[in-house]
Scaffold this motif. Structure first.
Motif, short mmCIF file in Angstrom:
data_model
loop_
_atom_site.label_atom_id
_atom_site.label_comp_id
_atom_site.label_asym_id
_atom_site.label_seq_id
_atom_site.Cartn_x
_atom_site.Cartn_y
_atom_site.Cartn_z
N GLU A 56 0.90 -1.32 -0.04
CA GLU A 56 0.02 0.18 -0.18
C GLU A 56 0.75 1.33 0.04
OE1 GLU A 56 -3.16 0.29 -0.19
OE2 GLU A 56 -3.53 -1.73 -0.41
N ASP A 57 2.11 1.22 0.62
CA ASP A 57 3.16 2.27 0.67
C ASP A 57 3.16 2.72 -0.72
OD1 ASP A 57 4.33 4.39 1.94
OD2 ASP A 57 6.14 3.20 1.51
N MET A 58 3.47 2.03 -1.51
CA MET A 58 3.91 2.59 -2.99
C MET A 58 3.10 2.45 -3.96
SD MET A 58 7.03 3.27 -2.59
CE MET A 58 7.74 3.41 -4.33
N THR A 59 1.82 3.19 -3.60
CA THR A 59 0.72 3.29 -4.69
C THR A 59 0.45 4.56 -5.38
OG1 THR A 59 -0.26 1.72 -3.27
CG2 THR A 59 -1.91 2.69 -4.67
N THR A 87 14.76 3.80 -8.53
CA THR A 87 14.10 3.28 -9.54
C THR A 87 14.00 1.69 -9.38
OG1 THR A 87 16.56 3.00 -10.18
CG2 THR A 87 15.10 4.84 -11.13
N GLN A 88 14.88 1.18 -8.33
CA GLN A 88 14.46 -0.51 -8.08
C GLN A 88 13.16 -0.81 -7.31
OE1 GLN A 88 16.64 -2.47 -9.63
NE2 GLN A 88 17.72 -0.66 -10.58
N GLN A 89 12.58 0.38 -6.87
CA GLN A 89 11.16 0.19 -5.91
C GLN A 89 10.12 -0.51 -6.95
OE1 GLN A 89 11.31 3.85 -3.80
NE2 GLN A 89 11.45 2.43 -1.92
N ARG A 90 9.39 -1.39 -6.46
CA ARG A 90 8.19 -1.75 -6.94
C ARG A 90 6.89 -0.87 -6.60
NH1 ARG A 90 7.92 -7.31 -8.06
NH2 ARG A 90 6.10 -7.73 -9.15
N LEU A 91 6.48 -0.38 -7.71
CA LEU A 91 5.12 0.87 -7.71
C LEU A 91 3.87 0.18 -8.05
CD1 LEU A 91 4.44 3.83 -7.47
CD2 LEU A 91 4.78 3.96 -9.72
N THR A 92 2.90 0.28 -7.43
CA THR A 92 1.58 -0.16 -7.76
C THR A 92 0.69 0.73 -8.25
OG1 THR A 92 1.81 -1.73 -5.78
CG2 THR A 92 -0.61 -1.37 -6.51
N VAL A 119 5.98 -2.27 -12.23
CA VAL A 119 5.10 -1.54 -11.96
C VAL A 119 3.69 -2.74 -11.98
CG1 VAL A 119 3.13 -0.10 -12.93
CG2 VAL A 119 5.57 0.49 -12.95
N ASP A 120 3.09 -2.67 -10.79
CA ASP A 120 1.86 -3.41 -10.68
C ASP A 120 0.72 -2.84 -11.04
OD1 ASP A 120 3.71 -5.88 -9.94
OD2 ASP A 120 3.72 -5.10 -7.73
N LEU A 121 -0.46 -3.38 -11.66
CA LEU A 121 -1.74 -2.85 -11.90
C LEU A 121 -2.62 -3.53 -10.99
CD1 LEU A 121 -3.52 -0.74 -13.11
CD2 LEU A 121 -4.02 -2.71 -14.60
N ALA A 122 -3.13 -2.62 -9.96
CA ALA A 122 -4.14 -3.21 -8.94
C ALA A 122 -5.59 -3.43 -9.67
CB ALA A 122 -4.31 -2.37 -7.75
N VAL A 123 -6.22 -4.66 -9.38
CA VAL A 123 -7.54 -4.84 -9.85
C VAL A 123 -8.45 -5.39 -8.70
CG1 VAL A 123 -6.90 -5.27 -12.07
CG2 VAL A 123 -6.87 -7.07 -10.59
#
Length: 126
Positions: A56-59, A87-92, A119-123
């Protein structure tokens, strides 16, 4: 001479144990609750069968009007906050289901320009 006994004093029940229980419950719920910042605007997520849990933090929030929000910042301030990320962090990404796909593609291109690689796409669930 006969003296009458003094009337028995009735002892009031102590409320200290009840207060202790209330505070213990409060501490339990505070520790077990997951406190996350509220999204900057209402979203209706697209639907999927996947059940992967995302951070949730990286949204990054994207409204149907293509307004972005990140860590409490909206618009240009959100983009400025995104540029400070590693740039290595994962973003949602939590994008509204009514967001046009070309607009989402522009946001993804801008994120790639910043240097974010994952990058992840939340659904939502059906």
């Amino acid at each position: 001479m006969r003296f009458s006994r003094p009337p028995r004093r009735r002892f009031a029940e102590s409320v200290v144990p009840m207060i202790n229980v209330v505070f213990l419950l409060l501490i339990f719920f505070m520790i077990s609750a997951r406190i996350a910042p509220a999204p900057p605007f209402d979203l209706s997520l697209p639907v999927s069968q996947s059940e992967t849990v995302l951070e949730e933090d990286m949204t990054l929030y994207i409204s149907s009007e293509n307004v972005v929000g990140f860590r409490g910042a909206v618009g240009a301030d959100a983009w400025a906050a995104l540029q400070t990320l590693n740039t290595q962090q994962r973003l949602t990404i939590r994008a509204d289901a009514d967001l046009p796909t070309p607009e989402l593609a522009k946001v993804l291109a801008r994120l790639a320009g910043i240097g974010l690689k994952t990058v992840d796409l939340a659904v939502g669930r059906p």
